[in-house]
Design a protein around this motif. Sequence first.
Motif, mmCIF file in Angstrom:
data_model
loop_
_atom_site.group_PDB
_atom_site.id
_atom_site.type_symbol
_atom_site.label_atom_id
_atom_site.label_comp_id
_atom_site.label_asym_id
_atom_site.label_seq_id
_atom_site.Cartn_x
_atom_site.Cartn_y
_atom_site.Cartn_z
ATOM 1 N N THR A 340 63.124 23.951 52.597
ATOM 2 C CA THR A 340 64.467 23.404 52.835
ATOM 3 C C THR A 340 64.477 22.560 54.110
ATOM 4 O O THR A 340 65.111 21.507 54.171
ATOM 5 N N VAL A 415 71.791 27.421 49.371
ATOM 6 C CA VAL A 415 70.473 27.381 48.748
ATOM 7 C C VAL A 415 69.690 28.645 49.068
ATOM 8 O O VAL A 415 69.919 29.282 50.092
ATOM 9 N N GLY A 416 68.760 28.985 48.183
ATOM 10 C CA GLY A 416 67.778 30.004 48.520
ATOM 11 C C GLY A 416 67.839 31.251 47.673
ATOM 12 O O GLY A 416 66.851 31.950 47.527
ATOM 13 N N GLU A 417 68.992 31.553 47.136
ATOM 14 C CA GLU A 417 69.143 32.760 46.320
ATOM 15 C C GLU A 417 70.479 32.646 45.597
ATOM 16 O O GLU A 417 71.314 31.808 45.958
ATOM 17 N N PRO A 418 70.669 33.509 44.609
ATOM 18 C CA PRO A 418 71.959 33.463 43.926
ATOM 19 C C PRO A 418 73.079 33.814 44.913
ATOM 20 O O PRO A 418 72.904 34.680 45.761
ATOM 21 N N ASP A 440 76.083 24.483 45.183
ATOM 22 C CA ASP A 440 75.114 25.586 45.099
ATOM 23 C C ASP A 440 73.869 24.976 44.474
ATOM 24 O O ASP A 440 73.860 24.627 43.296
ATOM 25 N N THR A 441 72.822 24.815 45.272
ATOM 26 C CA THR A 441 71.665 24.030 44.847
ATOM 27 C C THR A 441 70.489 24.941 44.504
ATOM 28 O O THR A 441 70.015 25.687 45.347
ATOM 29 N N TRP A 442 70.006 24.857 43.272
ATOM 30 C CA TRP A 442 68.816 25.630 42.893
ATOM 31 C C TRP A 442 67.587 24.728 42.940
ATOM 32 O O TRP A 442 67.584 23.629 42.375
ATOM 33 N N TRP A 443 66.566 25.224 43.587
ATOM 34 C CA TRP A 443 65.264 24.537 43.597
ATOM 35 C C TRP A 443 64.256 25.465 44.248
ATOM 36 O O TRP A 443 64.568 26.633 44.534
ATOM 37 N N GLN A 444 63.032 24.992 44.460
ATOM 38 C CA GLN A 444 61.941 25.838 44.974
ATOM 39 C C GLN A 444 60.984 25.008 45.827
ATOM 40 O O GLN A 444 60.977 23.780 45.729
ATOM 41 N N THR A 445 60.128 25.712 46.560
ATOM 42 C CA THR A 445 59.052 25.046 47.292
ATOM 43 C C THR A 445 58.297 24.120 46.333
ATOM 44 O O THR A 445 57.970 22.977 46.670
ATOM 45 N N ASP A 526 62.160 32.237 37.372
ATOM 46 C CA ASP A 526 63.523 32.750 37.534
ATOM 47 C C ASP A 526 64.143 33.090 36.186
ATOM 48 O O ASP A 526 63.894 32.409 35.192
ATOM 49 N N ILE A 538 71.683 31.223 37.739
ATOM 50 C CA ILE A 538 70.328 31.652 38.094
ATOM 51 C C ILE A 538 70.420 33.093 38.592
ATOM 52 O O ILE A 538 71.222 33.400 39.477
ATOM 53 N N ARG A 541 64.356 36.199 40.606
ATOM 54 C CA ARG A 541 62.972 36.158 40.152
ATOM 55 C C ARG A 541 62.719 37.182 39.051
ATOM 56 O O ARG A 541 63.266 38.276 39.065
ATOM 57 N N ASN A 547 62.936 38.136 47.334
ATOM 58 C CA ASN A 547 63.689 37.137 48.083
ATOM 59 C C ASN A 547 64.492 37.909 49.128
ATOM 60 O O ASN A 547 65.555 38.429 48.855
ATOM 61 N N ARG A 552 60.854 34.055 50.815
ATOM 62 C CA ARG A 552 60.063 34.468 49.666
ATOM 63 C C ARG A 552 58.885 35.299 50.123
ATOM 64 O O ARG A 552 58.110 34.861 50.969
#
Length: 674
Positions: A340, A415-418, A440-445, A526, A538, A541, A547, A552
């Motif tokens: 992030t 961001v980062g978790e539900p 509310d943004t969902w994404w990952q490394t 996820d 979402i 995991r 998380n 993570r």
Amino acid sequence: MGLVPHALAPHIPRDENEKGTLMSSESGSLEALLDENRRFAPPPGFRDKANFGDPAVYERASKDREAYWADWAAQLDWFEPWHTVLEWSPPYAKWFLGGKLNVSHNCLDRHVQAGHADRKALIWEGEPGDTRTFTYGELLEEVCRFSNALKGLGVGKGDRVTIYLPMIPEAVVAMLACTRIGAIHSVVFGGFSPESLSDRNNDAQAKVLITADGGWRRGGVVPLKENADEALKASPTIEHCVVVRRGGELSEQVGATLQEGRDHWYHDLIADASTECAPEQMDAEDTMFILYTSGTTGKPKGVVHTTGGYLTQVYATTNAVFDLHDDDVYWCTADVGWITGHSYIVYGPLANRAQVMMYEGAPDTPDRGRFWQLCEKYGVTVFYTAPTAIRAFAKWGDDWPAKSDLSKLRLLGTVGEPINPEAWMWYHKVIGGERCPIVDTWWQTETGAIMITPLPGITETKPGTATRPFPGIEAKIMNDAGEERSAGYLAITSPWPSMLRTVWGDDQRFRDTYWSKWKDTYFPGDGAKLDDDGYFWILGRVDDVLNVAGHRIGTMEVESALVDHPSVAEAAVVGKKHEIKGESIAAFVTLKEGYDGTDELLAELREHVGKKIGAIAKPELIVFSADLPKTRSGKIMRRLLRDIAEGRAVGDTTTLADPAVVKRLQEQHEAEEG
Ligand code: PRX
């Protein structure tokens, strides 16, 4: 304004037979989530001024995804244009083939050349209250100086540089300097232990380490150079270590020592360095950075991102999701040690010529109003943080934010978790004054940039859902067999520009982890559900990745750290629900013959994990147990351990080799919890 319908929503069968991997025990609260019917349309005043106010963008993007992404890429400066937008030979994608560009040029020179040298780029405040500001012109000069200094240490294109710094401007400078000369950076979060640092140095075969004497955290000093020295004993590839003097009382307190020949003060290196450094012309597919993240084994993986696609998608998403305008002051509270921080403190915002706020320390230092005081002081308009922080703020009470003027805020992100709907509503009411859209943004490394998110001028939001894929992104929910469902696993069904290209030094792991579940489809790990409006919920995991407060951590990593202690025979680690952190770490430990499960040993084991990985991985709960619940084939039954850790009725135990184990564990757990 109504919902933007998701084309797939009506056709998807609900599969009642779906396996219980997806939080079966929590299905009650899940149903409650999906009944969440509060809706928040973008305020008309917001929509009218938004960068994206017309839902037609979704259709335009899906009609010709390549043309759509090429439009975004074309807004950046390229030394040479690409000849092909996408080459997709699953699981390998190449974007903007043949194109040449430089990231630091796009984040700095491009704006300076367009007449914005005096615009604020970075507005920084340290935990003790010291401040520094860099304009785009000043940041460019500093980056050039440090680029030349790195070259002077023998760093060239493709070399790896580890960055282990606190949240100070030099972290941004160091990252941009690497991209300027084509070096590959690997940023390691300052909270990681010396051993985690040397593991990453060695895996990447890094040549240079950039650190600081220390940083402030919650009024205490994080002794980064001391940790770095420890790590350097086991990092044979590191030839030079650059040390930033954090300054002020901290530097006097720490009094870092430098090893002649190997270590150099940052300020000495840049003192005489030229303020000009021509940016390296990088191929769009040249590696830009590596970022280590936890997976399901004991060894973190080095996620590899390349130059053109990554920059294009972080540029596009920052522009559209955070709706940046010239007068915005943008603050993302992440640390640069996580993705992030890479994508939404440094590269996305600077590529958009944003005025970026950066803060060194903790939200509760010197008091719990610090973030809100900063928002008022700097006139923050766009604010991006994690649900775990929001839950902590809510718990601390409404009086803290009430003391500051938050009226400039106009857009909030998470961001980062539900995010649970109560935390969402608190954010909306107390921080956003009921006038700010929440993204509310969902994404990952691994995805590099935002993938599922509202667009704040278009999307009607509901508390707890990241809503829909960003235009140009295609996602579905699938079962194990790869059939589309309304509940199951999240799947990304076509390549996207900022996708990871491989795992550093372990391409097989890249294929196995992300591409072996389904054919030519990315498996993020996820669980998710689709509601009747086609919105994605979402759920967290579905693998052995925890998380914890948005960080993570792999269960196997913690288990390996535990069994590394001489007293431990076997360990099983599971996540346990936590009111603020989302999840906390619970460990079930079997001791070797001759060791007693005393309170002292318990404390020692927690410390041991902290020393091996970092404080964030210390188990909150450790239960000593003579044995662990295993199937007859010897597999540890984590589901049962989760039930025990959360004090729930334990599910089916008929497959256990020794059903009595569970009863003993429950008694033990009750005794530990007191
Ligand atoms: O489980 C998802 C969760 O965080 C994971 C990715 O973690 P990391 O790579 O550390 O990146 C975090 C910052 C991008 C995902 O697999 N996650 C992230 N954002 C959300 C989320 N879960 C639900 N809602 C989100 N908005």
